[in-house]
Design a protein around this motif. Structure first.
Motif, PDB file in Angstrom:
ATOM      1  N   ASN A  23       0.841  -1.182   0.000  1.00  0.00           N
ATOM      2  CA  ASN A  23       0.000   0.000   0.000  1.00  0.00           C
ATOM      3  C   ASN A  23       0.882   1.240   0.000  1.00  0.00           C
ATOM      4  OD1 ASN A  23      -2.087   1.750   0.173  1.00  0.00           O
ATOM      5  ND2 ASN A  23      -2.674   1.209   2.250  1.00  0.00           N
ATOM      6  N   GLU A  67      -6.767   7.380  -5.454  1.00  0.00           N
ATOM      7  CA  GLU A  67      -6.489   5.950  -5.576  1.00  0.00           C
ATOM      8  C   GLU A  67      -6.344   5.545  -7.044  1.00  0.00           C
ATOM      9  OE1 GLU A  67      -5.816   1.951  -4.453  1.00  0.00           O
ATOM     10  OE2 GLU A  67      -5.528   3.891  -3.493  1.00  0.00           O
ATOM     11  N   ILE A  68      -7.203   6.064  -7.899  1.00  0.00           N
ATOM     12  CA  ILE A  68      -7.109   5.763  -9.330  1.00  0.00           C
ATOM     13  C   ILE A  68      -5.780   6.256  -9.882  1.00  0.00           C
ATOM     14  CG2 ILE A  68      -8.056   6.396 -11.595  1.00  0.00           C
ATOM     15  CD1 ILE A  68     -10.850   6.266 -10.237  1.00  0.00           C
ATOM     16  N   ARG A 113      -2.995   6.813  -8.167  1.00  0.00           N
ATOM     17  CA  ARG A 113      -1.914   6.032  -7.538  1.00  0.00           C
ATOM     18  C   ARG A 113      -1.732   4.682  -8.231  1.00  0.00           C
ATOM     19  NH1 ARG A 113      -0.978   2.019  -4.276  1.00  0.00           N
ATOM     20  NH2 ARG A 113      -3.157   1.515  -4.012  1.00  0.00           N
ATOM     21  N   LYS A 114      -2.835   4.023  -8.558  1.00  0.00           N
ATOM     22  CA  LYS A 114      -2.759   2.712  -9.205  1.00  0.00           C
ATOM     23  C   LYS A 114      -2.294   2.782 -10.653  1.00  0.00           C
ATOM     24  CE  LYS A 114      -5.875  -0.433  -8.437  1.00  0.00           C
ATOM     25  NZ  LYS A 114      -7.200  -1.070  -8.335  1.00  0.00           N
ATOM     26  N   ASN A 115      -2.517   3.916 -11.323  1.00  0.00           N
ATOM     27  CA  ASN A 115      -2.224   4.019 -12.754  1.00  0.00           C
ATOM     28  C   ASN A 115      -1.063   4.940 -13.098  1.00  0.00           C
ATOM     29  OD1 ASN A 115      -4.463   2.436 -14.147  1.00  0.00           O
ATOM     30  ND2 ASN A 115      -5.599   3.706 -12.708  1.00  0.00           N
ATOM     31  N   GLU A 171     -12.421   4.703 -13.066  1.00  0.00           N
ATOM     32  CA  GLU A 171     -11.066   4.320 -13.449  1.00  0.00           C
ATOM     33  C   GLU A 171     -10.945   4.169 -14.973  1.00  0.00           C
ATOM     34  OE1 GLU A 171      -7.558   1.366 -11.932  1.00  0.00           O
ATOM     35  OE2 GLU A 171      -9.595   0.601 -11.862  1.00  0.00           O
TER      36      GLU A 171
END
Length: 122
Positions: free
Chosen positions: A2, A69-70, A72-74, A101
């Motif tokens: 995380n 979050e979107i 951070r993930k991409n 997303e």
């Protein structure tokens, strides 16, 4: 695994947001608006916003958490050196995370800041 976004890359001050609003190219759809500036005089890479039209503070913070979050993930798929301001729209309040997303990824591709990942055969 995380990982949080570093405070060094997140916009915090009004003047930074105003600079991006004025200088950036804008791409939008029903769920989000992204403002992209290639040459940014600030060292930050990303900002998140949700206007008061979306609802109360709880709703606005929820939308910004989803957008963070979107991103951070991409972020590994986004070209280095561009500054992005992601703004939530009213439709994002009731939309599913996956829909938002997909919207983000589609807008990044449209803006030509999405890295093309080579497909491995075999």
């Amino acid at each position: 695994m995380n990982q949080k976004l570093s405070k060094k890359i997140v916009m915090q001050y009004n003047e930074e947001f105003q600079y991006i609003y004025q200088k950036a190219k804008t791409f939008s759809d029903r769920y989000i608006v992204i403002h992209i500036a290639k040459n940014n005089k600030y060292n930050h890479e990303v900002g998140f916003a949700a206007g008061k039209k979306l609802g109360n503070a709880v709703i606005r913070n929820h939308i910004k958490r989803i957008l963070r979050e979107i991103y951070r993930k991409n972020k590994k798929n986004i070209q280095f050196g561009c500054c992005i301001l992601i703004v939530g729209r009213r439709a994002a309040v009731t939309a599913d995370y996956k829909i938002i997303e997909k919207s983000f990824c589609r807008l990044c591709k449209k803006a030509k800041i999405w890295k093309v990942v080579p497909v491995k055969n075999g």
